[in-house]
Design an enzyme around this catalytic site. Structure first.
Site, PDB file in Angstrom:
ATOM      1  N   LYS A  90       0.859  -1.191   0.000  1.00  0.00           N
ATOM      2  CA  LYS A  90       0.000   0.000   0.000  1.00  0.00           C
ATOM      3  C   LYS A  90       0.889   1.234   0.000  1.00  0.00           C
ATOM      4  CE  LYS A  90      -3.526   2.421   2.643  1.00  0.00           C
ATOM      5  NZ  LYS A  90      -4.526   2.341   3.711  1.00  0.00           N
ATOM      6  N   LYS A  96      -2.381  -1.605  -3.661  1.00  0.00           N
ATOM      7  CA  LYS A  96      -3.203  -0.404  -3.623  1.00  0.00           C
ATOM      8  C   LYS A  96      -2.342   0.842  -3.729  1.00  0.00           C
ATOM      9  CE  LYS A  96      -6.017   2.104  -0.384  1.00  0.00           C
ATOM     10  NZ  LYS A  96      -6.479   2.211   0.971  1.00  0.00           N
TER      11      LYS A  96
HETATM   12  C1  PBG Z   1      -6.997   3.408   5.589  1.00  0.00           C
HETATM   13  C2  PBG Z   1      -7.563   3.351   4.215  1.00  0.00           C
HETATM   14  C3  PBG Z   1      -7.478   4.341   3.226  1.00  0.00           C
HETATM   15  C4  PBG Z   1      -8.152   3.854   2.112  1.00  0.00           C
HETATM   16  C5  PBG Z   1      -8.639   2.598   2.438  1.00  0.00           C
HETATM   17  N1  PBG Z   1      -8.251   2.295   3.730  1.00  0.00           N
HETATM   18  C6  PBG Z   1      -6.925   5.703   3.296  1.00  0.00           C
HETATM   19  C7  PBG Z   1      -5.536   5.956   3.588  1.00  0.00           C
HETATM   20  O1  PBG Z   1      -4.697   5.072   3.699  1.00  0.00           O
HETATM   21  O2  PBG Z   1      -5.242   7.142   3.750  1.00  0.00           O
HETATM   22  C8  PBG Z   1      -8.308   4.597   0.800  1.00  0.00           C
HETATM   23  C9  PBG Z   1      -9.225   4.008  -0.186  1.00  0.00           C
HETATM   24  C10 PBG Z   1      -9.590   4.894  -1.333  1.00  0.00           C
HETATM   25  O3  PBG Z   1      -8.963   5.942  -1.613  1.00  0.00           O
HETATM   26  O4  PBG Z   1     -10.560   4.551  -2.010  1.00  0.00           O
HETATM   27  N2  PBG Z   1      -7.963   3.037   6.523  1.00  0.00           N
END
Ligand code: PBG
Length: 310
Positions: A181, A234
């Site tokens: 991520k 991601k």
């Molecule tokens: C963290 C989380 C995020 C997203 C999913 N889980 C945000 C981040 O890491 O700042 C983002 C998903 C998206 O942009 O659709 N809980």
């Protein structure tokens, strides 16, 4: 002929729909930067899940927006917390018709907006956070989650969550690890959707640098070794190389998260008549599948399912 020789086809079975449920509201609240999406009430969430199930979408990924936040993010593991209540209601309404995935993180619940608890210096305390993630996993499993998806990128989070689930009789609950991520600017609309503002600092201390490809292999391998049942990359489109590497490296199912910004930018351009939004979304999601994703979390799940059903 094209259909006959196509190497990749996108199917409704490939899709997971992210959904937002907000505590203490009487009517759904539209999310301006995520066209077509709302913060659901508990009732409208159940209706939306039924609609998605009717379209054949195999599962939803649940995000909660609590009425109150605190430094620890305790709403995330409160048995009466919004996601736990919503999970139980979805399970009661849908039975086994849908896979219920619970995003497992603290950022929606902490008043400082970080994905973990902070040490006295204001830095995220990795190991103290793991102990909270374990509580969240158990609360979500008790409420009926089929899958928990730790998304905070703490080191050791998969092992901590797996151990907590096994110790409480939830051996059957699967772990979908947000394994690779990245610290991405593409999460902007999501942070509007869940009302998260990071009070101080950013997520670069725990999320990956977009410059790094090999590093993702290390992250993914660790999560598989810690017991991840599925691993996720991601965002999706800007990281298709990472996705392809991941699919080649592991034997567990691979997921990709087509994130809020990836959806919103297509919608915004389509709204201006600058491109054919539906065609671009299909092309993008097909590319994500081609790169190696078995499943795709996408805000376009309902519209793709509708298109597939003609
Ligand atoms: C963290 C989380 C995020 C997203 C999913 N889980 C945000 C981040 O890491 O700042 C983002 C998903 C998206 O942009 O659709 N809980």
């Amino acid at each position: 002929m094209r259909r006959l020789v196509a190497e990749t086809s996108l199917a409704v079975d490939d899709l997971l729909a992210p959904v937002f449920v907000r505590e203490g509201i009487d009517a759904p609240v539209p999310i301006a930067s995520l066209p077509g999406h709302v913060q659901h009430t508990r009732a409208s969430l159940v209706a939306e899940a039924r609609r998605l199930a009717g379209l054949g979408v195999p599962g939803v990924v649940l995000f909660g927006v609590p009425a109150a936040k605190d430094p620890e993010g305790s709403g995330a593991w409160d048995p009466d917390g919004i996601v736990q209540v919503a999970l139980a209601e979805l399970r009661a309404a849908l039975g086994e018709r849908m896979v219920l995935v619970a995003d497992l993180c603290l950022d929606e619940y902490t008043d400082h907006g970080h994905c973990g608890v902070l040490d006295p210096s204001g830095a995220v305390d990795n190991d103290a956070t793991l102990e909270r993630y374990a509580r969240v996993a158990v609360a979500q499993a008790r409420a009926g989650a089929d899958v928990v998806a730790p998304s905070g990128m703490m080191d050791g989070q998969v092992a901590a969550v797996r151990a907590a689930l096994d110790a409480t009789g939830h051996e059957q609950v699967a772990v979908l690890a947000y394994a690779a991520k990245y610290a991405s600017a593409l999460y902007g609309p999501f942070r509007d959707a869940v009302g998260v503002e990071i009070a101080c600092g950013d997520r670069r201390g725990y999320q990956q640098d977009p410059a790094n490809r090999r590093e993702a292999r290390v992250e993914v391998a660790l999560d598989v070794a810690e017991g991840a049942d599925m691993v996720m990359v991601k965002p999706a489109l800007a990281y298709l190389d990472v996705l392809a590497d991941t699919a080649a490296a592991v034997d567990v199912p691979v997921a990709a998260y087509h994130v809020s910004g990836e959806y919103a930018m297509v919608k915004a351009a389509a709204e201006r008549g600058w491109l054919d939004g539906d065609a671009v979304l299909l092309e993008h999601l097909t590319s994500v599948k081609r790169a190696g994703a078995r499943m795709i979390l996408t805000y376009a799940a309902a519209e793709v399912a509708e298109a597939v059903h003609g």
